[in-house]
Scaffold this motif. Structure first.
Motif, mmCIF file in Angstrom:
data_model
loop_
_atom_site.group_PDB
_atom_site.id
_atom_site.type_symbol
_atom_site.label_atom_id
_atom_site.label_comp_id
_atom_site.label_asym_id
_atom_site.label_seq_id
_atom_site.Cartn_x
_atom_site.Cartn_y
_atom_site.Cartn_z
ATOM 1 N N GLN A 184 0.821 -1.227 0.000
ATOM 2 C CA GLN A 184 0.000 0.000 0.000
ATOM 3 C C GLN A 184 0.846 1.264 0.000
ATOM 4 O O GLN A 184 0.354 2.340 -0.308
ATOM 5 C CB GLN A 184 -0.883 0.087 1.252
ATOM 6 C CG GLN A 184 -1.761 -1.093 1.552
ATOM 7 C CD GLN A 184 -1.089 -2.009 2.561
ATOM 8 O OE1 GLN A 184 0.002 -2.527 2.303
ATOM 9 N NE2 GLN A 184 -1.738 -2.231 3.693
ATOM 10 N N ILE A 185 2.088 1.139 0.405
ATOM 11 C CA ILE A 185 2.902 2.344 0.579
ATOM 12 C C ILE A 185 3.455 2.821 -0.748
ATOM 13 O O ILE A 185 3.980 2.042 -1.536
ATOM 14 C CB ILE A 185 4.070 2.060 1.561
ATOM 15 C CG1 ILE A 185 3.489 1.829 2.963
ATOM 16 C CG2 ILE A 185 5.080 3.201 1.574
ATOM 17 C CD1 ILE A 185 4.534 1.580 4.021
ATOM 18 N N ASP A 186 3.327 4.129 -0.993
ATOM 19 C CA ASP A 186 3.961 4.748 -2.151
ATOM 20 C C ASP A 186 5.279 5.369 -1.661
ATOM 21 O O ASP A 186 5.276 6.307 -0.867
ATOM 22 C CB ASP A 186 3.039 5.816 -2.739
ATOM 23 C CG ASP A 186 3.726 6.569 -3.880
ATOM 24 O OD1 ASP A 186 4.851 6.173 -4.278
ATOM 25 O OD2 ASP A 186 3.142 7.549 -4.366
ATOM 26 N N ALA A 187 6.374 4.834 -2.156
ATOM 27 C CA ALA A 187 7.688 5.263 -1.654
ATOM 28 C C ALA A 187 7.966 6.736 -1.951
ATOM 29 O O ALA A 187 8.727 7.393 -1.228
ATOM 30 C CB ALA A 187 8.787 4.377 -2.232
ATOM 31 N N LEU A 188 7.362 7.279 -3.014
ATOM 32 C CA LEU A 188 7.562 8.701 -3.300
ATOM 33 C C LEU A 188 6.873 9.555 -2.236
ATOM 34 O O LEU A 188 7.383 10.596 -1.822
ATOM 35 C CB LEU A 188 7.020 9.067 -4.689
ATOM 36 C CG LEU A 188 7.970 8.838 -5.863
ATOM 37 C CD1 LEU A 188 7.298 9.236 -7.173
ATOM 38 C CD2 LEU A 188 9.278 9.611 -5.687
ATOM 39 N N GLU A 189 5.697 9.089 -1.807
ATOM 40 C CA GLU A 189 4.993 9.765 -0.733
ATOM 41 C C GLU A 189 5.832 9.676 0.563
ATOM 42 O O GLU A 189 6.017 10.672 1.263
ATOM 43 C CB GLU A 189 3.617 9.104 -0.540
ATOM 44 C CG GLU A 189 2.766 9.668 0.581
ATOM 45 C CD GLU A 189 2.314 11.084 0.313
ATOM 46 O OE1 GLU A 189 2.402 11.532 -0.853
ATOM 47 O OE2 GLU A 189 1.884 11.772 1.278
ATOM 48 N N GLN A 222 7.616 5.037 11.704
ATOM 49 C CA GLN A 222 6.302 5.595 12.079
ATOM 50 C C GLN A 222 5.557 6.123 10.860
ATOM 51 O O GLN A 222 4.358 5.895 10.687
ATOM 52 C CB GLN A 222 6.483 6.728 13.098
ATOM 53 C CG GLN A 222 6.830 6.220 14.493
ATOM 54 C CD GLN A 222 7.382 7.317 15.381
ATOM 55 O OE1 GLN A 222 7.411 8.491 14.988
ATOM 56 N NE2 GLN A 222 7.828 6.951 16.572
ATOM 57 N N ILE A 223 6.294 6.844 9.999
ATOM 58 C CA ILE A 223 5.658 7.376 8.781
ATOM 59 C C ILE A 223 5.132 6.223 7.933
ATOM 60 O O ILE A 223 4.006 6.255 7.429
ATOM 61 C CB ILE A 223 6.668 8.214 7.959
ATOM 62 C CG1 ILE A 223 7.210 9.390 8.781
ATOM 63 C CG2 ILE A 223 6.016 8.728 6.684
ATOM 64 C CD1 ILE A 223 8.407 10.088 8.143
ATOM 65 N N VAL A 269 0.656 2.918 5.812
ATOM 66 C CA VAL A 269 -0.044 1.637 5.676
ATOM 67 C C VAL A 269 -1.496 1.800 6.124
ATOM 68 O O VAL A 269 -2.420 1.358 5.446
ATOM 69 C CB VAL A 269 0.647 0.544 6.522
ATOM 70 C CG1 VAL A 269 -0.214 -0.720 6.572
ATOM 71 C CG2 VAL A 269 2.014 0.203 5.943
ATOM 72 N N ARG A 270 -1.673 2.487 7.259
ATOM 73 C CA ARG A 270 -3.040 2.681 7.770
ATOM 74 C C ARG A 270 -3.867 3.483 6.781
ATOM 75 O O ARG A 270 -4.998 3.133 6.469
ATOM 76 C CB ARG A 270 -3.001 3.392 9.128
ATOM 77 C CG ARG A 270 -2.555 2.471 10.276
ATOM 78 C CD ARG A 270 -2.833 3.097 11.642
ATOM 79 N NE ARG A 270 -2.114 4.327 11.866
ATOM 80 C CZ ARG A 270 -0.862 4.392 12.366
ATOM 81 N NH1 ARG A 270 -0.207 3.279 12.659
ATOM 82 N NH2 ARG A 270 -0.272 5.542 12.547
ATOM 83 N N GLN A 271 -3.261 4.582 6.272
ATOM 84 C CA GLN A 271 -3.977 5.395 5.271
ATOM 85 C C GLN A 271 -4.310 4.568 4.039
ATOM 86 O O GLN A 271 -5.400 4.616 3.505
ATOM 87 C CB GLN A 271 -3.120 6.584 4.836
ATOM 88 C CG GLN A 271 -3.032 7.693 5.870
ATOM 89 C CD GLN A 271 -1.988 8.716 5.462
ATOM 90 O OE1 GLN A 271 -1.721 8.907 4.280
ATOM 91 N NE2 GLN A 271 -1.386 9.361 6.449
ATOM 92 N N GLY A 272 -3.295 3.808 3.573
ATOM 93 C CA GLY A 272 -3.487 2.969 2.382
ATOM 94 C C GLY A 272 -4.587 1.949 2.616
ATOM 95 O O GLY A 272 -5.431 1.707 1.760
ATOM 96 N N GLY A 273 -4.591 1.369 3.834
ATOM 97 C CA GLY A 273 -5.598 0.384 4.167
ATOM 98 C C GLY A 273 -6.995 0.986 4.177
ATOM 99 O O GLY A 273 -7.953 0.370 3.722
ATOM 100 N N ALA A 274 -7.070 2.247 4.683
ATOM 101 C CA ALA A 274 -8.358 2.920 4.766
ATOM 102 C C ALA A 274 -8.878 3.326 3.388
ATOM 103 O O ALA A 274 -10.086 3.345 3.149
ATOM 104 C CB ALA A 274 -8.244 4.152 5.665
#
Lengths: 474, 474
Positions: free
Chosen positions: A408-413, A462-463, A468-473
């Motif tokens: 879910q994580i965008d590495a650029l973000e 932490q970021i 991950v939480r944002q991506g999951g949501a």
């Protein structure tokens, strides 16, 4: 390979595969000697090597145990590129991302350089000053490309130690490995040609291809053993590959190391098809086990153009590299004359002076030990702080780990948020033409373990967890 | 231009045109002041300047006379190239001819370098040693392209002295001017593009064009005043010229110097058509009269990419050059990062240290004086020993003269015979795509006048005379 090296590699593979897990006790020397049918001293040597590589640790009176920090996470998945011809357009992104991070306030986890404090700059300065004061003025005219005869002789000697026979006559001194790689690429390709590279690959290679108007075909890799030679064979079968640009030793960004058998197969495959191999070996001296032999060591046809430098092992900022360019040496030397004439003469003489005096090997031992220590510290912190599902390499050389985060994580973000916390990373996007590795990143462990690096890694974890939480949501 | 400079140029032109001949007496200061309607001090200043330029000499109680060595031969003819688009294939010949001459046994009349003994290598070594010892390790990471801020500031200050306003921000430090020129060419052209050059032109420019797959169109020049701007206007009218690569100051090989008005017209012409000008100004500091303003001094549109170095004026072998690349500065800096990352940091710091301490201008005055003295000696010997019909330039800067021999002589043949006598020359063939200048050569007067150079010139004259006789017989 010696017996104890075979045994050590075998145990390392078991650790990497998870058959031996952190905290597991290794068989005693006597048991292992009996089981494997080798002498106790061979087992001792193997354990000693694995300890040096940071994979196991001795506990007094208890024996050897797999290091707690060894492989806290599984390895990243093997890459699975499209293996098709692609144009290269990554430079703009690379400049945008890396240009932002070049100041001291930023914790340089995304940097391509180890800490400059790890190098014997004082001794180099003395050698440089001495060489400059004693410089024969006519050297400034004579030490044009291919470069100082003495420096090339010294470089030739290093090859012997790496199990390679390289004649000083095929060595061309350059402004760092980057110039060597560029000149080699120029000699073996024409604009529009197709070049096979690893997936992922060093963004500097992608930029060089883009700059010269070349197309790329990415080849599958394994995070521990590097390029998949069978996959490369399939690629050269289907596509008109004019050259390969690979890093068999401690690949950037993976940190992977090709086994000897794979290197031999690689060189044989390319020799059969008369395809030149540009071998980027800038991390070759930064091994934690034994000096890995470059692919050049198997080259009988002069098709391997081996490029390296002192920038990452001895003298950052001196910008001295070289190509041992086999049958292309004369062409590379001429291109060097045309592109920048010569590498600064006092710098060449200063390095020759340093190498002549000895002490390089001692420095390298200290440097490798510092890097192993850093690696353990960084891996330990990642193990503690990164989100579940993180996968990570356990490189046995160099100073970079490759991290695969939850998808879910965008590495650029992640890069953008991290930079707002004064932390740089190298997002996976930089390492491919295929918009892959979007949840991957390269982290630099070449900066001495200190609260600042550890704090940055905690923040990064932490970021990542928040993303991950944002991506999951979402 | 100041009044005395106008007067000096006027007199120099009369000498060059043969209206004032060697041995002629110049008007007295009082006469000249009256005739020209200027103050006596203006005449004094003009005469003083002409004396510094080696054109006239004061004889006690007798007044000023045109120097005996001034223009012993007429100037070479203006060039008359085809002015058509041509592919460039000269590299092989350049390497063949120049590769043979790189050893100390050979008298280096064909060399592109002045004698390294003319430079303050001791002081540079001290500055380099001091800078290296005091080097902040982090500089090795921060002083990547565009380069050391302090060095760029110092270079910016030099521009002020040359009548140019150049912001340090547009300066990119490179590995010598050659890298700067190559990077600039790369930024303003694509392979296949057409570039306008002088006829004759520096072979390094031809090699750069060939390397990049560019076509060339050669433009007529005058041996004293350089490129014919009207001829260039006609060329850009007829052909899709994408860039110009020119040497307005002390052109290699001619030694010509474009008058200010011509430079202004050149910059205006190219601005009108949005054609970038790559200005090679490596000899700009080696003037014998006053510092000539680079064409960059007239640039208002950021189209002039001014390239220079310290290699010929201060620090041979240090390989430090730069581009002041106007609107292309960011692109050049990025190309530099891609091609060789950075110029060696200790070298940049060492030069900064030297420049900060002062003494560069004093060194330059000594260097210029040595070059003027050498020039007179070389011209005197050529006047005595070369065949009738020889024509020669009288450069007012740099360290090369361009010699036009009788047309029967093949300069490549002369080169071969001379080399068998351990004398190198640069035959005219190297300076054009058009197989012109076959009876021309470039001679280097940057090596202190001594019996060896004089003997080599005498031998060269004998060989040339023999070739004339053979040519006449054939």
């Amino acid at each position: 390979m010696k017996r104890y090296e075979v045994l050590a590699d075998d145990l390392a593979a078991s650790i990497a595969a998870g058959q031996l897990r952190p905290g597991d006790r290794l068989p005693s020397v006597r048991e292992a000697s009996k089981d494997r049918g080798v002498s106790p001293s061979t087992v001792f040597e193997a354990y000693y090597l694995l300890e040096a590589r940071g994979l196991i640790e001795a506990r007094p009176r208890s024996g050897y145990f797999v290091n707690q920090a060894a492989f806290p996470h599984p390895e990243p998945h093997a890459s699975d590129p499209l293996a098709e011809e692609r144009s290269v357009e990554v430079s703009e992104l690379v400049f945008q991302v890396l240009g932002l991070a070049r100041n001291r306030a930023v914790v340089p986890l995304g940097s391509a350089f180890p800490s400059p404090t790890l190098f014997p700059l004082d001794k180099l300065a003395l050698s440089l000053g001495k060489a400059a004061r004693g410089l024969d003025p006519w050297r400034t005219v004579e030490d044009l490309s291919p470069g100082s005869a003495e420096l090339r002789r010294q470089i030739g000697l290093r090859y012997l130690g790496a199990g390679c026979k390289v004649d000083a006559d095929e060595i061309v001194v350059t402004n760092g490995a980057m110039e060597a790689l560029n000149l080699c690429l120029e000699v073996v390709t024409k604009p529009g040609d197709l070049v096979a590279i690893e997936s992922p690959t060093f963004y500097g290679a992608l930029q060089a291809l883009e700059r010269r108007g070349l197309k790329a075909v990415e080849v599958a890799t394994h995070a521990r053993t590097g390029i998949d030679v069978a996959a490369l064979a399939a690629v050269v079968e289907r596509h008109p590959v004019k050259a390969c640009w690979l890093m068999p030793n401690f690949q950037n960004p993976l940190g992977s190391l090709m086994p000897d058998a794979a290197k031999a197969a690689l060189v044989a495959l390319l020799a059969e098809r008369e395809i030149p191999l540009i071998e980027d070996d800038v991390y070759g001296e930064l091994y934690f086990g034994a000096r890995p032999r470059p692919a050049k060591g198997w080259d009988k046809s002069g098709l391997v153009l081996h490029c390296s430098s002192f920038s990452k092992s001895l003298a950052p900022g001196f910008r001295v590299g070289w190509a041992a360019a086999g049958r292309f040496a004369r062409d590379v030397s001429r291109r060097k004359l045309m592109s920048s004439l010569a590498t600064p003469v006092p710098i060449q003489e200063g390095l020759s002076e340093y190498l002549r005096r000895g002490g390089y090997d001692r420095h390298l031992r200290q440097l490798r030990q510092a890097l192993v220590t850093n690696r353990q510290a960084v891996l330990r912190t990642i193990a503690k702080c990164f989100p579940q599902g993180t996968r990570i390499t356990q490189p046995e050389g160099g100073y970079c780990v490759w991290v695969e985060l939850p998808a879910q994580i965008d590495a650029l973000e992640l890069h953008r948020v991290a930079l707002s916390h004064d932390i740089s990373i190298a997002p996976g996007h930089l390492f491919s033409t295929e918009h892959r590795f979007t949840h991957h990143l390269r982290l630099n462990f070449g900066h001495p373990d200190n609260p600042r690096v550890e704090g940055a890694l905690r923040t990064l974890g932490q970021i990542a967890k928040a993303l991950v939480r944002q991506g999951g949501a979402a």
